[in-house]
Motif scaffolding. Structure first.
Motif, short mmCIF file in Angstrom:
data_model
loop_
_atom_site.label_atom_id
_atom_site.label_comp_id
_atom_site.label_asym_id
_atom_site.label_seq_id
_atom_site.Cartn_x
_atom_site.Cartn_y
_atom_site.Cartn_z
N GLU A 1 0.81 -1.21 0.00
CA GLU A 1 0.00 0.00 0.00
C GLU A 1 0.85 1.27 0.00
OE1 GLU A 1 -2.57 -0.27 3.31
OE2 GLU A 1 -3.82 -1.89 2.46
N ARG A 2 2.03 1.18 0.66
CA ARG A 2 2.88 2.36 0.73
C ARG A 2 3.51 2.69 -0.62
NH1 ARG A 2 8.12 3.63 1.44
NH2 ARG A 2 8.72 1.43 1.48
N VAL A 3 3.98 1.67 -1.32
CA VAL A 3 4.67 1.91 -2.59
C VAL A 3 3.75 1.80 -3.79
CG1 VAL A 3 6.84 1.09 -1.64
CG2 VAL A 3 5.35 -0.52 -2.84
N LEU A 4 2.44 1.57 -3.58
CA LEU A 4 1.53 1.40 -4.72
C LEU A 4 1.46 2.66 -5.60
CD1 LEU A 4 -0.50 -0.35 -6.21
CD2 LEU A 4 -2.29 0.53 -4.68
N PRO A 5 1.41 3.90 -5.04
CA PRO A 5 1.39 5.07 -5.94
C PRO A 5 2.63 5.21 -6.80
CG PRO A 5 0.61 5.68 -3.76
CD PRO A 5 1.17 4.29 -3.63
N GLN A 6 3.79 4.75 -6.27
CA GLN A 6 5.02 4.85 -7.05
C GLN A 6 5.10 3.80 -8.14
OE1 GLN A 6 8.30 4.74 -4.32
NE2 GLN A 6 7.58 6.52 -3.12
N LEU A 7 4.33 2.71 -8.00
CA LEU A 7 4.37 1.65 -9.01
C LEU A 7 3.50 1.96 -10.22
CD1 LEU A 7 4.16 -1.47 -6.67
CD2 LEU A 7 6.18 -0.52 -7.77
N LYS A 8 2.66 2.98 -10.10
CA LYS A 8 1.81 3.33 -11.24
C LYS A 8 2.65 4.00 -12.31
CE LYS A 8 -2.37 3.94 -8.50
NZ LYS A 8 -3.41 4.88 -8.06
N VAL A 9 2.46 3.58 -13.54
CA VAL A 9 3.21 4.10 -14.69
C VAL A 9 2.47 5.33 -15.23
CG1 VAL A 9 4.13 3.60 -16.97
CG2 VAL A 9 4.04 1.80 -15.22
N THR A 10 3.19 6.42 -15.27
CA THR A 10 2.63 7.66 -15.82
C THR A 10 3.46 8.09 -17.03
OG1 THR A 10 3.97 8.99 -14.34
CG2 THR A 10 1.76 8.41 -13.58
N ILE A 11 2.81 8.45 -18.04
CA ILE A 11 3.46 8.90 -19.27
C ILE A 11 3.01 10.33 -19.53
CG2 ILE A 11 3.71 8.57 -21.75
CD1 ILE A 11 3.31 5.60 -21.27
N ARG A 12 3.98 11.20 -19.71
CA ARG A 12 3.67 12.61 -19.97
C ARG A 12 3.04 12.75 -21.36
NH1 ARG A 12 8.37 16.69 -18.75
NH2 ARG A 12 7.97 15.74 -16.70
N THR A 13 1.90 13.42 -21.39
CA THR A 13 1.18 13.56 -22.65
C THR A 13 1.84 14.62 -23.53
OG1 THR A 13 -0.29 15.19 -21.66
CG2 THR A 13 -1.01 12.91 -21.59
N ASP A 14 1.79 14.35 -24.79
CA ASP A 14 2.34 15.27 -25.77
C ASP A 14 1.18 16.05 -26.42
OD1 ASP A 14 3.87 16.67 -27.47
OD2 ASP A 14 4.44 14.98 -28.76
N ASN A 15 1.27 17.37 -26.33
CA ASN A 15 0.18 18.19 -26.87
C ASN A 15 0.09 18.14 -28.39
OD1 ASN A 15 -0.62 19.08 -24.34
ND2 ASN A 15 0.90 20.73 -24.34
N LYS A 16 1.16 17.65 -29.05
CA LYS A 16 1.17 17.60 -30.51
C LYS A 16 0.56 16.31 -31.06
CE LYS A 16 5.25 20.56 -30.95
NZ LYS A 16 6.63 20.66 -31.47
N ASP A 17 0.19 15.40 -30.18
CA ASP A 17 -0.37 14.13 -30.64
C ASP A 17 -1.80 14.35 -31.13
OD1 ASP A 17 -0.80 11.55 -31.22
OD2 ASP A 17 -0.71 10.80 -29.16
N TRP A 18 -2.12 13.79 -32.29
CA TRP A 18 -3.45 14.00 -32.85
C TRP A 18 -4.52 13.26 -32.07
CZ3 TRP A 18 -6.17 9.77 -34.55
CH2 TRP A 18 -5.44 8.58 -34.76
N ARG A 19 -4.13 12.18 -31.35
CA ARG A 19 -5.12 11.47 -30.56
C ARG A 19 -5.66 12.34 -29.43
NH1 ARG A 19 -1.10 7.87 -31.76
NH2 ARG A 19 -1.70 6.01 -32.94
N ILE A 20 -4.72 13.14 -28.84
CA ILE A 20 -5.15 14.04 -27.77
C ILE A 20 -6.12 15.10 -28.32
CG2 ILE A 20 -4.35 15.76 -26.11
CD1 ILE A 20 -1.75 14.16 -25.93
N HIS A 21 -5.82 15.57 -29.52
CA HIS A 21 -6.71 16.55 -30.14
C HIS A 21 -8.08 15.95 -30.43
CE1 HIS A 21 -2.94 18.88 -31.75
NE2 HIS A 21 -3.09 18.94 -30.43
N VAL A 22 -8.09 14.70 -30.90
CA VAL A 22 -9.37 14.05 -31.17
C VAL A 22 -10.17 13.87 -29.89
CG1 VAL A 22 -10.44 11.93 -32.00
CG2 VAL A 22 -8.55 12.92 -33.26
N ASP A 23 -9.46 13.43 -28.81
CA ASP A 23 -10.16 13.27 -27.52
C ASP A 23 -10.71 14.61 -27.04
OD1 ASP A 23 -9.56 10.60 -27.57
OD2 ASP A 23 -7.70 10.82 -26.39
#
Length: 344
Positions: A159-181
Motif C-alpha cells: 500500500e505504501r509503494v503502490l502510488p510509485q508503481l503506477k506508470v505515468t506517461i507525460r502527454t504530448d500536446n502535438k499528438d493527434w489522438r489528444i486533439h481528437v479526444d
C-alpha cells in the motif's frame, strides 16, 4: 529614432559621430550616416531619399551593417548556448488515467520507435544484457523460494509503494489522438450545454412572444381608447395649419401696407419741407426787393427802347421826306439825266 540609433552604433564602432538633433537638416544627417557607412567598407548603392522615411529594407540594411561593425569593434563573439538542466517534477494525475494497460504500453513503445528512427540498438549488447538479467532473476528466485516476510507487513509495504508503481506517461500536446479526444470532449460538452441552453432559450422565446402579444393587445386597446382624441388632435392640427396660412397672408398684407405707409410718409415729409420753404419765402422781404429791382430795371430798359424807337422813327421820316422831295424835283425837271435813269 533611426538617426539616433545609427549615430549610437557609429560611436560604438569607434568613429566619433555627433548625436543628431530634432531640428537638424535630415538630408545632411542621412548623407553623414551614408559616408560613415562607406568608410567602413560597406556599399550603399541606393539614393539617400530611401532613408528619409525611417523604415524599410534599406534602413534595416544600414542598421545591420552598423551593428556588425560595432560588434567587430568591441570584439564580441558568439558562444555555444548553455541549456539549463530541467528537473523533472512528479506529476499528479487522476487514478483513472494513471494506470495503463499492456496494450497501451505496446502502442506507445511502437510509436516511440517510429518517431525516433535515429536511435539504433546493438543486438549483441542487448543479448548480453538479457542473459545477465536472466541469470540475476534465476539467482533471486532461488533465494526467495522460502519467504520469511510477514503478510501484514507485506500488505502495508504494498500500500505504501503502490502510488510509485503506477506508470505515468507525460502527454504530448502535438499528438493527434489528444486533439481528437479533446474534440470529443468539447463536442459532448457543447451538446450537454446546448440541451440546457436550448430549454432556457425556448423558455425565453415563449416569454418574449407572450410579452409581444400583450404589448400588441395593449397597443390596440390604447389606440381604440384614444381614437377620439386623435381625431380631435388631427382637426386641431388642420385648424392650426389654416391659421398659419391666414397669418402668412395677413403678414404679407401688413408688409405691403407698411411699405405704402413708408412711401406716403416720405411724400408727406417732402410736402412739409416745400411748405416750410414757401412759408419762409413769403415772410421774407428779399423776394419783394428783388421784384422791385426787376421792375425798375424793366422801366429803364423800356425808356431806352422808347428812345431808340423815336430815333428810328425820326430817321425813317427823314428818309421818306427826302425821297418825296426827290420825286417832286424829278417831276418838274425837263431833262432827266442819264445818271438818274441809271439809278432807277
Amino acid at each position: 529614432m533611426f538617426c539616433t540609433l545609427a549615430a549610437w552604433l557609429i560611436n560604438k564602432a569607434g568613429h566619433p559621430f555627433e548625436q543628431p538633433q530634432e531640428y537638424d537638416d535630415p538630408n545632411a544627417t542621412i548623407s553623414n550616416i551614408l559616408s560613415e557607412l562607406r568608410s567602413f567598407g560597406r556599399t550603399a548603392d541606393f539614393p539617400p531619399s530611401k532613408l528619409k522615411s525611417g523604415y524599410g529594407e534599406h534602413v534595416c540594411y544600414v542598421l545591420d551593417c552598423l551593428t556588425e561593425e560595432a560588434l567587430k569593434y568591441i570584439g564580441f563573439t558568439w558562444k555555444r548556448p548553455v541549456y539549463p538542466i530541467e528537473e523533472l517534477e512528479e506529476e499528479t494525475v487522476p487514478e483513472d488515467d494513471a494506470e495503463l494497460t499492456l496494450n497501451k504500453m505496446d502502442e506507445e513503445f511502437v510509436e516511440e520507435e517510429t518517431d525516433n528512427e535515429d536511435n539504433f540498438i546493438d543486438l549483441n549488447v542487448l543479448k548480453a544484457l538479457t542473459y545477465r538479467s536472466y541469470m540475476n532473476e534465476s539467482a533471486k528466485q532461488e533465494d526467495i523460494l522460502e519467504s520469511t516476510t510477514d503478510a501484514a507487513e507485506w500488505s502495508l509495504e504494498v500500500e505504501r509503494v503502490l502510488p510509485q508503481l503506477k506508470v505515468t506517461i507525460r502527454t504530448d500536446n502535438k499528438d493527434w489522438r489528444i486533439h481528437v479526444d479533446q474534440m470529443h470532449q468539447h463536442k459532448s460538452g457543447i451538446e450537454s450545454a446546448l440541451k440546457e441552453t436550448k430549454g432556457y432559450l425556448d423558455k425565453l422565446h415563449n416569454e418574449i412572444s407572450r410579452t409581444l402579444e400583450k404589448i400588441g393587445s395593449r397597443e390596440k386597446y390604447i389606440n381604440n381608447q384614444l381614437e377620439p382624441l386623435v381625431q380631435e388632435y388631427r382637426a386641431a392640427q388642420a385648424q392650426l395649419s389654416e391659421a398659419r396660412e391666414r397669418y402668412q397672408q395677413g403678414n404679407g398684407g401688413v408688409t405691403e401696407r407698411t411699405r405704402l405707409l413708408s412711401e406716403v410718409t416720405e411724400e408727406l415729409e417732402k410736402v412739409k419741407q416745400e411748405m416750410e420753404e414757401k412759408g419762409s419765402s413769403m415772410t421774407d422781404g428779399a423776394p419783394l426787393v428783388k421784384i422791385k429791382q426787376s421792375l425798375t430795371k424793366l422801366k429803364q430798359e423800356t425808356v431806352q427802347m422808347d428812345i431808340r424807337i423815336g430815333i428810328v422813327e425820326h430817321k425813317l421820316l427823314q428818309s421818306k421826306l427826302k425821297e418825296k422831295s426827290n420825286m417832286t424835283r424829278d417831276m418838274h425837271a425837263t431833262v432827266i439825266p442819264e445818271s438818274a435813269i441809271g439809278s432807277y
